[in-house]
Design an enzyme around this catalytic site. Structure first.
Site, PDB file in Angstrom:
ATOM      1  N   LYS A  42      36.443  38.874  35.632  1.00 47.62           N
ATOM      2  CA  LYS A  42      37.628  38.030  35.620  1.00 47.62           C
ATOM      3  C   LYS A  42      37.338  36.558  35.347  1.00 47.62           C
ATOM      4  O   LYS A  42      38.258  35.800  35.067  1.00 47.62           O
ATOM      5  CB  LYS A  42      38.422  38.197  36.910  1.00 47.62           C
ATOM      6  CG  LYS A  42      38.910  39.602  37.199  1.00 47.62           C
ATOM      7  CD  LYS A  42      39.770  40.254  36.117  1.00 47.62           C
ATOM      8  CE  LYS A  42      40.958  39.493  35.682  1.00 47.62           C
ATOM      9  NZ  LYS A  42      42.032  40.408  35.159  1.00 47.62           N
ATOM     10  N   SER A 259      35.387  50.289  40.746  1.00 51.81           N
ATOM     11  CA  SER A 259      36.015  50.444  39.426  1.00 51.81           C
ATOM     12  C   SER A 259      34.968  50.719  38.352  1.00 51.81           C
ATOM     13  O   SER A 259      35.277  51.314  37.313  1.00 51.81           O
ATOM     14  CB  SER A 259      36.865  49.225  39.056  1.00 51.81           C
ATOM     15  OG  SER A 259      36.069  48.100  38.784  1.00 51.81           O
TER      16      SER A 259
HETATM   17  N1  PMP Z   1      37.821  46.231  38.152  1.00 53.22           N
HETATM   18  C1  PMP Z   1      37.927  45.271  39.074  1.00 53.22           C
HETATM   19  C2  PMP Z   1      37.054  45.336  40.271  1.00 53.22           C
HETATM   20  C3  PMP Z   1      38.870  44.241  38.900  1.00 53.22           C
HETATM   21  O1  PMP Z   1      39.004  43.301  39.842  1.00 53.22           O
HETATM   22  C4  PMP Z   1      39.688  44.241  37.747  1.00 53.22           C
HETATM   23  C5  PMP Z   1      40.716  43.173  37.577  1.00 53.22           C
HETATM   24  N2  PMP Z   1      41.913  43.414  38.315  1.00 53.22           N
HETATM   25  C6  PMP Z   1      39.549  45.277  36.817  1.00 53.22           C
HETATM   26  C7  PMP Z   1      38.588  46.251  37.044  1.00 53.22           C
HETATM   27  C8  PMP Z   1      40.430  45.414  35.595  1.00 53.22           C
HETATM   28  O2  PMP Z   1      40.319  44.375  34.672  1.00 53.22           O
HETATM   29  P1  PMP Z   1      41.599  43.922  33.854  1.00 53.22           P
HETATM   30  O3  PMP Z   1      42.452  43.110  34.775  1.00 53.22           O
HETATM   31  O4  PMP Z   1      41.063  43.115  32.716  1.00 53.22           O
HETATM   32  O5  PMP Z   1      42.326  45.144  33.394  1.00 53.22           O
END
Ligand code: PMP
Length: 298
Positions: A42, A259
């Site tokens: 991010k 994630s």
């Molecule tokens: N994984 C994590 C741990 C995140 O914090 C985020 C951001 N919300 C994402 C994946 C997904 O990224 P994006 O917001 O670019 O879809």
């Protein structure tokens, strides 16, 4: 400057964890986003959005930056706002973990906690209310609708992947939160080579444990989301994603967040169907951000 160190993260090939699961001629590479100075993917979007706010002339003296976040964007904003001399207010679900709240406090962020039962959508609604009540005080960055979010990935993540694979990438697999990573990177990769297949990954149910990700069918769908970029969309199960997250630490030396486990789950699903190919995915953050969550690391 600190912000100059955002991006250009390593792209690393996975080895042991794929043995016997993925055909030997199929490569899986992961972009390690915890190498960013704020510790997550991010940083890219937060810096693009703050830079855009600065250059737009809308950020007047005395105003505060405002957004909602479940964690990583808030930390990225906090780091960059401190470095750039901006005040920042963040709406955050009250059940965000201890590490996140402590880091935000360390960066001097004003945190407004929202109903944990409403999740990230509750935090979004609170931010919208605040800016409606005090339009002269807050500049609402709105990561879910801000084109600078996906553009950050269009301008940095995708060119890095193209460069670091020497143009060999055949598949791009990425998990969906705000969808900025998937949307921006896919859009650019398809410009480099329209044959590159782009696969999105989201939680397989509304009640999931995949922090940072959104189950779009049951959530406020981000305005920046472009479903037409996805050649396939996969639903990642929480348990299988957590198991892969743990194995990444033990078998590859990569201590990642959950994630990343979901992203790898998707990459393996794609890779198993191929005879040969270069599958690229992205690991958004480090497992150090989740160590207080005992169920993840029993
Ligand atoms: N994984 C994590 C741990 C995140 O914090 C985020 C951001 N919300 C994402 C994946 C997904 O990224 P994006 O917001 O670019 O879809």
């Amino acid at each position: 400057m600190l912000v100059d160190r955002i991006g250009n993260t390593p792209l690393v090939r996975l080895r042991h964890i794929l043995d016997g699961v993925v055909p030997p001629e199929v490569e899986i590479w992961a972009k390690l986003e915890w190498f960013n100075p704020g510790g997550s993917v991010k940083d890219r979007a937060a810096w693009a959005m703050i830079r855009d706010a600065e250059s737009s002339g809308r950020l007047l003296p005395g105003m505060r930056l405002l957004d909602s976040s479940s964690g990583n964007t808030g930390i990225a904003y906090g780091m960059i706002a401190a470095a750039r001399g901006h005040a920042l207010t963040l709406c955050l679900p009250a059940n965000a973990n201890r590490e996140r709240k402590k880091i935000l406090r360390a960066f001097g962020v004003e945190v407004i906690e929202t109903d944990p039962l409403e999740g990230s959508d509750g935090a979004i609604r609170r931010a919208r209310e605040l800016v409606a009540e005090h339009p002269d005080l807050y500049l609402y960055l709105d990561q879910y609708s801000n084109a600078a979010n996906w553009r950050a990935h269009y301008e940095t993540t995708a060119p890095e992947i193209w460069r670091d694979t020497g143009g060999r990438v055949t598949h791009w697999v990425s998990a969906l939160g705000t969808t900025g990573t998937f949307t921006g990177t896919s859009r650019r990769l398809k410009e480099y080579d329209p044959r590159i297949l782009c696969v999105s990954v989201q939680p397989d149910s509304p009640f999931h444990g995949l922090e940072g990700l959104k189950h779009l069918e049951s959530a406020i769908v981000p305005a920046i989301y472009d479903a037409s970029l996805a050649d396939a969309d996969l639903g990642a199960p929480t348990e299988a994603s957590i198991l892969l997250m743990r194995r990444l630490a033990r078998e590859e030396g990569m201590l990642v967040g959950v994630s990343s486990g979901a992203a790898l789950w998707g990459a393996i699903e794609v890779a198993r169907q191929l005879d040969r190919g270069v599958v690229v995915t992205l690991f958004p953050d480090s497992g150090e951000r989740y160590l207080s969550e005992e169920h993840l690391w029993p």
